[in-house]
Every structure is written in structure tokens, then in C-alpha cells.
Design a protein around this motif. Structure first.
Motif, PDB file in Angstrom:
ATOM      1  N   GLU A 104       0.836  -1.211   0.000  1.00 16.86           N
ATOM      2  CA  GLU A 104       0.000   0.000   0.000  1.00 16.86           C
ATOM      3  C   GLU A 104       0.865   1.252   0.000  1.00 16.86           C
ATOM      4  O   GLU A 104       0.575   2.233  -0.699  1.00 16.86           O
ATOM      5  CB  GLU A 104      -0.932  -0.019   1.204  1.00 16.86           C
ATOM      6  N   ALA A 105       1.953   1.230   0.783  1.00 20.29           N
ATOM      7  CA  ALA A 105       2.846   2.389   0.815  1.00 20.29           C
ATOM      8  C   ALA A 105       3.531   2.591  -0.528  1.00 20.29           C
ATOM      9  O   ALA A 105       3.686   3.722  -1.005  1.00 20.29           O
ATOM     10  CB  ALA A 105       3.879   2.210   1.929  1.00 20.29           C
TER      11      ALA A 105
ATOM     12  N   PHE B 198       0.019 -20.449  -4.234  1.00 22.20           N
ATOM     13  CA  PHE B 198      -0.521 -19.820  -3.034  1.00 22.20           C
ATOM     14  C   PHE B 198      -2.002 -19.482  -3.247  1.00 22.20           C
ATOM     15  O   PHE B 198      -2.391 -18.306  -3.260  1.00 22.20           O
ATOM     16  CB  PHE B 198       0.259 -18.536  -2.687  1.00 22.20           C
ATOM     17  N   PRO B 199      -2.830 -20.495  -3.454  1.00 18.93           N
ATOM     18  CA  PRO B 199      -4.262 -20.208  -3.670  1.00 18.93           C
ATOM     19  C   PRO B 199      -4.839 -19.473  -2.473  1.00 18.93           C
ATOM     20  O   PRO B 199      -4.572 -19.820  -1.324  1.00 18.93           O
ATOM     21  CB  PRO B 199      -4.868 -21.608  -3.825  1.00 18.93           C
ATOM     22  N   GLY B 200      -5.592 -18.430  -2.764  1.00 20.34           N
ATOM     23  CA  GLY B 200      -6.178 -17.628  -1.698  1.00 20.34           C
ATOM     24  C   GLY B 200      -5.315 -16.464  -1.270  1.00 20.34           C
ATOM     25  O   GLY B 200      -5.772 -15.609  -0.500  1.00 20.34           O
ATOM     26  N   ALA B 201      -4.070 -16.394  -1.737  1.00 13.74           N
ATOM     27  CA  ALA B 201      -3.206 -15.260  -1.415  1.00 13.74           C
ATOM     28  C   ALA B 201      -3.527 -14.096  -2.349  1.00 13.74           C
ATOM     29  O   ALA B 201      -4.458 -14.155  -3.157  1.00 13.74           O
ATOM     30  CB  ALA B 201      -1.743 -15.663  -1.534  1.00 13.74           C
ATOM     31  N   ASP B 202      -2.742 -13.025  -2.254  1.00 12.72           N
ATOM     32  CA  ASP B 202      -2.984 -11.845  -3.078  1.00 12.72           C
ATOM     33  C   ASP B 202      -1.670 -11.432  -3.723  1.00 12.72           C
ATOM     34  O   ASP B 202      -0.596 -11.944  -3.396  1.00 12.72           O
ATOM     35  CB  ASP B 202      -3.559 -10.709  -2.228  1.00 12.72           C
ATOM     36  N   GLN B 203      -1.775 -10.472  -4.624  1.00 16.81           N
ATOM     37  CA  GLN B 203      -0.623  -9.995  -5.386  1.00 16.81           C
ATOM     38  C   GLN B 203      -0.893  -8.551  -5.789  1.00 16.81           C
ATOM     39  O   GLN B 203      -2.055  -8.173  -6.026  1.00 16.81           O
ATOM     40  CB  GLN B 203      -0.450 -10.873  -6.624  1.00 16.81           C
ATOM     41  N   TRP B 204       0.166  -7.757  -5.847  1.00 13.39           N
ATOM     42  CA  TRP B 204      -0.003  -6.394  -6.369  1.00 13.39           C
ATOM     43  C   TRP B 204      -0.085  -6.521  -7.888  1.00 13.39           C
ATOM     44  O   TRP B 204       0.899  -6.460  -8.586  1.00 13.39           O
ATOM     45  CB  TRP B 204       1.167  -5.527  -5.943  1.00 13.39           C
ATOM     46  N   ASN B 205      -1.305  -6.698  -8.372  1.00 15.34           N
ATOM     47  CA  ASN B 205      -1.446  -7.018  -9.782  1.00 15.34           C
ATOM     48  C   ASN B 205      -2.904  -6.890 -10.214  1.00 15.34           C
ATOM     49  O   ASN B 205      -3.683  -7.826 -10.123  1.00 15.34           O
ATOM     50  CB  ASN B 205      -0.954  -8.437 -10.048  1.00 15.34           C
ATOM     51  N   SER B 206      -3.258  -5.717 -10.694  1.00 20.16           N
ATOM     52  CA  SER B 206      -4.558  -5.519 -11.337  1.00 20.16           C
ATOM     53  C   SER B 206      -4.349  -5.084 -12.783  1.00 20.16           C
ATOM     54  O   SER B 206      -5.196  -4.417 -13.382  1.00 20.16           O
ATOM     55  CB  SER B 206      -5.382  -4.467 -10.586  1.00 20.16           C
ATOM     56  N   LEU B 207      -3.202  -5.474 -13.334  1.00 15.55           N
ATOM     57  CA  LEU B 207      -2.806  -4.990 -14.655  1.00 15.55           C
ATOM     58  C   LEU B 207      -3.797  -5.363 -15.744  1.00 15.55           C
ATOM     59  O   LEU B 207      -4.201  -4.510 -16.552  1.00 15.55           O
ATOM     60  CB  LEU B 207      -1.418  -5.533 -15.005  1.00 15.55           C
ATOM     61  N   HIS B 208      -4.175  -6.619 -15.798  1.00 19.46           N
ATOM     62  CA  HIS B 208      -5.037  -7.060 -16.899  1.00 19.46           C
ATOM     63  C   HIS B 208      -6.365  -6.313 -16.890  1.00 19.46           C
ATOM     64  O   HIS B 208      -6.795  -5.763 -17.920  1.00 19.46           O
ATOM     65  CB  HIS B 208      -5.277  -8.569 -16.817  1.00 19.46           C
TER      66      HIS B 208
END
Length: 393
Positions: free
Chosen positions: A51-52, A146-156
Motif C-alpha cells: 500500500e505504501a 498460493f491459492p487464496g493469497a494476493d498480489q499487487w497485480n490488477s494490470l489485466h
């Protein structure tokens, strides 16, 4: 921010090739194979850290736009090596019309190790690559490992939305997606193919075309494709400094010169992106925001105080993949290069288990959209760097 080792997936090479990474393995000059896509390790981030970083990236993008406006208003084009007055005028016009021109994406390269402020190394807002692996391959890797984890990735999602939102700015007819046949690795081809896919998902009509196959119709004063159709819209993974100075450079400028009339080509990225993909931007930013925690001192007339304290990096104004970059340790003699350069304070890339790491933070339509991480064995991120996935835990 941590680097963690992990066992690669079975048949990982075939998997990422099917996802668009057409060169998961490439070769060193001696012919030995090296991994480009490397999933023997990954980087883990806590949510607050990401976030930072998102806030930093969006602030840097806003500052870069302010710097571009300053270059135009103060006529500092010559400092960027733009000495052709016609080209400078066209870039200025493109800047003033930026709300009318489609503009898609860019990538900040940041020096960051999880402690202290991230430092901006450069901004490629014209022809950034490593997009497919950041937007697609690492997302599928995360879902597998890592199913259920997250990633800094909304590119698509953001790219599809950007095409849909900017479609009214495009002239009638297909958008031609262009790369160079001189791309031996296939990196440009896979990037353009992926962006074409996002445009089609947004409902746009598209065509693929090699830049070497574009023709010029003297009668109509237009660029044409292999079927002699006008190239009214063109996404090109071909730098503006090449496009404007190649054999057909005068015709390219002609297509920019009439403010939307007959013969105009809508180029994506637009010409004003030249202001953000030039290393001189780093010095202009330091002029405007001296002491900013996310900037490194940078100058165009020489290393100044950096030679004695801190050391410096000399970067050609238009270099890519680390080409022409020289590192100078503190205490050495100041060396002025013959070619125009930006002299930036040395910020050694963080060392994770012997790997030098740089963060590639993506921006789509001015908003932070994702992260790609590259590692190199040496202090400069060059064409032999590896791409590693990441996850938010």
C-alpha cells in the motif's frame, strides 16, 4: 520484503510458454542457457508495504507529469536532446492535447529493499516491456502455489478498462499493433500480442503488423498496412526517438502536424511520452523537488558533489536494458561523458542472497497497477536479468 526459495512447478517451462512468456530460457553470449522466468524463488510482501509503495508510485507519476509540463512551458527540450524545433513543437502540441490522445501505461524502476523510502531510478513511459510476465504469468503462478493469497497485480483488468474508456478517442478503423521484426528474443512481439488481446477484450477491432511492413501512400499522404488500408491508429512498441528519426521520420511528423485532420495517425503512446522516457527527466525532477525522499540527486552538466560523496551513475539519456550505464564509486574523479548523460546518485541495488533486485512498478492511466521484479547478478539490471514472481502474505 523477503526473498524465499521454493520448488519450481513440474513442467514450469511449458506452462509459462502457454501463458505468453515465449522465452522462459534464453542464452548468454557463450551459448549457455539461463532462466529468464525464474520461479525457484519469490518475493513476499506484507500488505502495508505494498500500500505504501502504491502511494509512492502515484505521487511519482504526478510529479513526472508536472515535470513534463515544466519542460514544455520553459522550453527545456534541448536538455532532452530534442533539438529539432519542429519536433519540439509537435511534442508540445501533443502535451497540450493530452486529454484528447490515448495513453495507456508505463513502468517505474525503483530501488527498494523493504527498509526506508523507495528511490526512483527511471520511468519508461513509452515502450516498457516485462508486461506479460507481470500481468499474467506471475498471477497464474500465485494461483497454483498460493491459492487464496494476493498480489499487487490488477494490470489485466486495468488495461482492458483503459482501452474501453479511451476507445472514443480513437479514429474509425482497426488499431494496428506494431512491433519490429528486429526483435530476436520475441519480447516485443509477446508484449504487443498481449496488449492486442486486452484491446480485443475491450471490444476494439485490431490488426497485427510489423513496423517494417508499414508503407507510405504518397497520394493520400497516409501510412498504410500490407493490405493498403490506412493506419489511422497505431500502438507501437518502437521508441519515439527512433520513430521520429528513421527513414520515414518526416512522414511520421507530418501525421502529427495537422491537429486531427486528414492524414493524421493516432500514435499510442503519444509523442508527449518522450518527455517521460528520457533520463533527463530525472534531473528536471530534482530541480523541481530537491530533497524529495523518493528521488535521487540527478544532474545533466556533470556529477557535481556526487563524485566526492555517495558516488554516481552515468546514464545515457535514451539507453535501455542498462546499455551504456557506468557506475562510479564515491571518492573518485568526476568523469564527463562525451554523449549527453544524466548523472544520478549511486543507489546500489539491494542484495538478496547474492541477487541484485529492482522493482518494476506499473502505472495504467496514471494509477498504480502492479509489480514485476527482476534480479541480476551484477549491479546493473541488464538484458540478462531474471524475472521472479511475488505474493502478498
Amino acid at each position: 520484503m523477503e526473498r524465499r526459495t521454493i520448488q519450481p512447478r513440474p513442467d514450469w517451462q511449458r506452462t509459462v510458454e502457454e501463458q505468453g512468456v515465449v522465452f522462459p530460457l534464453t542464452r548468454y553470449p557463450d551459448g549457455s542457457l539461463r532462466p529468464y522466468w525464474d520461479e525457484s524463488a519469490y518475493y513476499a510482501f506484507p500488505p502495508a508495504e505494498v500500500e505504501a509503495l502504491e502511494e509512492v508510485v502515484e505521487e511519482l507519476h504526478t510529479m513526472c507529469l508536472a515535470a513534463a509540463g515544466h519542460i514544455v512551458e520553459e522550453d527545456r527540450f534541448a536538455e532532452l536532446g530534442i533539438t529539432d524545433r519542429r519536433l519540439a513543437g509537435l511534442v508540445a502540441r501533443s502535451w497540450h492535447r493530452r486529454d484528447e490522445l490515448p495513453s495507456l501505461y508505463g513502468r517505474f524502476d525503483l530501488c527498494y529493499d523493504g527498509t526506508g523510502p523507495a528511490k526512483m531510478l527511471e520511468y519508461n513511459a513509452d515502450t516498457p516491456t516485462s508486461l506479460v510476465e507481470a500481468a499474467s504469468a506471475q498471477w497464474f503462478w500465485m494461483e497454483d502455489r498460493f491459492p487464496g493469497a494476493d498480489q499487487w497485480n490488477s494490470l489485466h483488468e486495468r488495461l482492458v478498462t483503459a482501452w474501453r474508456r479511451q476507445a472514443p478517442l480513437l479514429p474509425p478503423g482497426p488499431v494496428h499493433f506494431v512491433h519490429s521484426e528486429g526483435d530476436e528474443l520475441g519480447e516485443d512481439l509477446m508484449t504487443v500480442a498481449y496488449l492486442r488481446e486486452t484491446a480485443e477484450q475491450a471490444g476494439l477491432d485490431t490488426e497485427a503488423l510489423a513496423i517494417e511492413a508499414i508503407g507510405w501512400d504518397r497520394l493520400s499522404g497516409r501510412f498504410v498496412d500490407e493490405r493498403l488500408r490506412f493506419v489511422r491508429s497505431c500502438f507501437k512498441l518502437y521508441p519515439w526517438e527512433w520513430l521520429a528519426t528513421d527513414r520515414f521520420g518526416p512522414q511520421v511528423l507530418d501525421t502529427l502536424d495537422n491537429g486531427g485532420g486528414t492524414g493524421t495517425t493516432c500514435w499510442i503512446e503519444p509523442a508527449w511520452k518522450m518527455l517521460l522516457s528520457n533520463k533527463a527527466l530525472l534531473a528536471v525532477l530534482w530541480d523541481l523537488y530537491p530533497g524529495h525522499p523518493n528521488l535521487l540527486p540527478s544532474y545533466l552538466d556533470g556529477p557535481r558533489e556526487l563524485a566526492a560523496s555517495g558516488g554516481y551513475v552515468a546514464k545515457p539519456l535514451l539507453g535501455r536494458e542498462g546499455a551504456g550505464v557506468t557506475l562510479h564509486e564515491p571518492g573518485g574523479r568526476a568523469v564527463l561523458r562525451d554523449e549527453p548523460c544524466c548523472y544520478q546518485r549511486l543507489a546500489p541495488l539491494p542484495d538478496f542472497d547474492g541477487n541484485r533486485t529492482v522493482l518494476g512498478a506499473w502505472v495504467v492511466e496514471g494509477e498504480a497497477a502492479g509489480l514485476g521484479i527482476r534480479e541480476s547478478a551484477g549491479p546493473v539490471t541488464d538484458e540478462y536479468a531474471r524475472f521472479l514472481p511475488h505474493v502478498i502474505l
